[in-house]
Enzyme design. Structure first.
Site, PDB file in Angstrom:
ATOM      1  N   ASN A 150       0.805  -1.236   0.000  1.00 15.41           N
ATOM      2  CA  ASN A 150       0.000   0.000   0.000  1.00 15.41           C
ATOM      3  C   ASN A 150       0.833   1.279   0.000  1.00 15.41           C
ATOM      4  O   ASN A 150       0.447   2.258  -0.636  1.00 15.41           O
ATOM      5  CB  ASN A 150      -1.063  -0.017   1.106  1.00 15.41           C
ATOM      6  CG  ASN A 150      -0.510  -0.265   2.475  1.00 15.41           C
ATOM      7  OD1 ASN A 150       0.656  -0.625   2.631  1.00 15.41           O
ATOM      8  ND2 ASN A 150      -1.327  -0.071   3.476  1.00 15.41           N
ATOM      9  N   GLU A 249       4.503  -4.354  12.228  1.00 18.23           N
ATOM     10  CA  GLU A 249       3.490  -3.304  12.035  1.00 18.23           C
ATOM     11  C   GLU A 249       2.305  -3.981  11.388  1.00 18.23           C
ATOM     12  O   GLU A 249       2.338  -4.288  10.189  1.00 18.23           O
ATOM     13  CB  GLU A 249       4.027  -2.209  11.104  1.00 18.23           C
ATOM     14  CG  GLU A 249       5.273  -1.544  11.607  1.00 18.23           C
ATOM     15  CD  GLU A 249       5.007  -0.171  12.192  1.00 18.23           C
ATOM     16  OE1 GLU A 249       3.909   0.363  11.968  1.00 18.23           O
ATOM     17  OE2 GLU A 249       5.889   0.347  12.885  1.00 18.23           O
ATOM     18  N   CYS A 283      -3.207   1.316   6.779  1.00 13.72           N
ATOM     19  CA  CYS A 283      -3.311   0.750   8.133  1.00 13.72           C
ATOM     20  C   CYS A 283      -3.970   1.733   9.088  1.00 13.72           C
ATOM     21  O   CYS A 283      -4.353   1.358  10.187  1.00 13.72           O
ATOM     22  CB  CYS A 283      -1.948   0.315   8.640  1.00 13.72           C
ATOM     23  SG  CYS A 283      -0.767   1.656   8.665  1.00 13.72           S
TER      24      CYS A 283
END
Ligand code: ADP
Length: 465
Positions: A150, A249, A283
């Protein structure tokens, strides 16, 4: 622009892969290059090169490593247009998103360069006469960086910048969907900036075939992984076997709370951004909008108006604000979450239709905490609204799901602060939903401590009777 031709970068050379797969432009489906399908043998070669290069890289002055990173920042700036175009093609994001990512990446190179000059150790108090005790900061060794699609450049730089600055060497495994911008092009920048052979290595390929052997390699000291919670769990298990350091993450089901005294227009403007930016595939996307009943109708109307006004299409076309979703699989997953929630009683009041990968931003109301849109991370352009009747209920629902970042909108900043202090996520915004600082913690993350005691005045040792 050099188009990716299916090569790894190992020990300072571009090495062809035994097999390759196509890289596509997400908006058109056109093939824009190929990437090498790496395997355990490629990983072995890359890790071996990184192991060989690490001592000399760590032995350089911090200023010398910093200089490489500063040059890399300048090269990235010079090649920004080319990177921007490739990011748009590979990720399907619009120009503003690509430009923002490149600017953040330039910043990360520079910030990392400064770490090389700042990461000092300590001189500890002596516990014996004549004792000099050093607590040095030393690199970990070889860092594996496994990165998603992303934000392929900036998410690669999060580990890469500080790891290199602090004397580690790196093997980078970008996502299959974006191996050019966040893989090949990024490595070209470091190569031109003067990173010695073996300091940065690139192995492209699929997760199980290339990523897993990399994470599991015995000579990898640290796994940095950004991606799904599921694979994050696997990374943690692999790391535990050999006591490797990890930085993970992962995803989360973020909430944006709108309290009864909020500026509804401002909240909806942020809510639209937080759910629809880059097709909701970040995210920090807000998957859950938890809204007080007294403002729920006004908030929903404002959000619907904003969703309706967004043009979806090829990011290279004028006026387009949302590009395609990254893949059919991702689109179908989002469709399924919406359909299952609607079946349970939610109402799709705007969007939610698609033409190929082009998905109209959706607003869904009547979402209850048992519905998939509430319990699962959506990762798509869907604003799911859950109505509550009190602040306590809003807080309880916010904390029901693990989240990376939650946000609260209120007209009273101290009320916002009090709410934020009871929210369990690591990050909380009051009257905002954007941004994430990184900084000093990178020094601890990418180094370890070495204690050295030097006895200056000789001691006489006697065996106790
Ligand atoms: P996403 O849903 O964002 O694609 P993933 O967690 O599947 O998230 O992918 C993130 C990164 O992890 C990618 O580089 C992918 O290739 C890699 N990956 C996927 N599966 C594995 C695996 N089994 N082992 C190691 N890396 C993996």
């Amino acid at each position: 622009m050099r188009i990716s031709d299916g090569r790894h970068y190992i020990d300072g050379s571009w090495v062809p892969g035994a097999a390759t797969a196509p890289v596509t432009e997400k908006a058109t489906g056109a093939e824009i290059g190929t990437y090498a399908l790496g395997d355990a043998a490629d990983v072995d070669r890359a890790v071996a090169a990184a192991v060989r290069a690490q001592p000399a890289w760590a032995a350089l002055l911090g200023e010398e490593r910093a200089a490489v990173l500063r040059r890399a920042a300048a090269i990235l700036e010079r090649r920004a247009d080319e990177f921007e175009e490739m990011l748009m093609r590979e990720t399907g994001g619009v120009r503003g998103k690509a430009r923002g990512e490149i600017n953040a990446a330039i910043g990360k190179f520079l910030e990392s360069a400064s770490l090389a000059r700042r990461a000092g150790g300590d001189l500890l108090p002596a516990f014996k006469p004549g004792k000099l005790i050093l607590n040095q900061r030393v690199p970990l060794g070889v860092v594996a960086a496994i990165i998603p699609w992303n934000f392929p450049i900036v998410l690669a730089l999060r580990p890469l910048g500080p790891a290199l600055a602090l004397g580690n060497t790196v093997v980078l495994k970008p996502a299959e969907l974006t191996p050019i911008a966040g893989g090949q092009l990024l490595v070209e920048v470091l190569e031109e900036a003067g990173a010695p052979p073996g300091v940065i290595n690139l192995v492209t390929g699929d997760g199980p075939d290339a990523g897993e052997p990399l994470a599991a390699h015995p000579d990898v000291a640290m796994i940095h992984f950004t991606g799904s919670t599921e694979i994050g769990r696997l990374m943690a298990r692999i790391a535990a076997r050999d006591f490797k350091r990890t930085s993970l993450e992962l995803g989360g089901d973020n909430a944006l709370v709108v309290l009864d005294d909020a500026d509804v227009e401002a909240a909806a403007s942020c809510g639209a951004w937080a759910s629809f930016e880059f097709q909701g595939q970040t995210c920090i996307t807000a998957g859950r909008h938890i809204v007080h009943e007294s403002v729920a109708d006004a908030y929903t109307d404002a959000l619907v108006a904003k969703a309706r006004a967004l043009t979806v299409g090829d990011p290279f076309d004028a006026g387009v604000r949302l590009g395609p979703m990254i893949s059919e699989g991702q689109r179908d997953r989002v469709d399924d979450l919406v359909a299952r929630s609607v079946k349970m009683g939610a109402r799709l009041v705007e969007g939610g239709t698609h033409d190929g990968l082009f998905y109209r931003p959706a607003v869904v109301t009547g979402v209850t905490p048992d519905m998939p849109l509430f319990t699962e991370e959506t990762f798509g352009p869907v604003a799911a609204i859950t109505v509550v009747s009190s602040e306590e209920e809003a807080l309880e629902l916010t904390n029901r799901c693990p989240a990376l970042v939650n946000s609260v909108y209120t007209g009273d900043l101290m009320r916002g602060l009090a709410f934020a202090e009871r929210v369990r996520s690591g990050m909380v915004h009051v009257n905002d939903a954007m941004g994430r600082p990184t900084g000093e913690e990178d020094i601890d993350e990418f180094t370890q401590r070495r204690w050295i005691g030097i006895q200056r005045a000789p001691l006489t040792w006697e065996v106790s009777s």
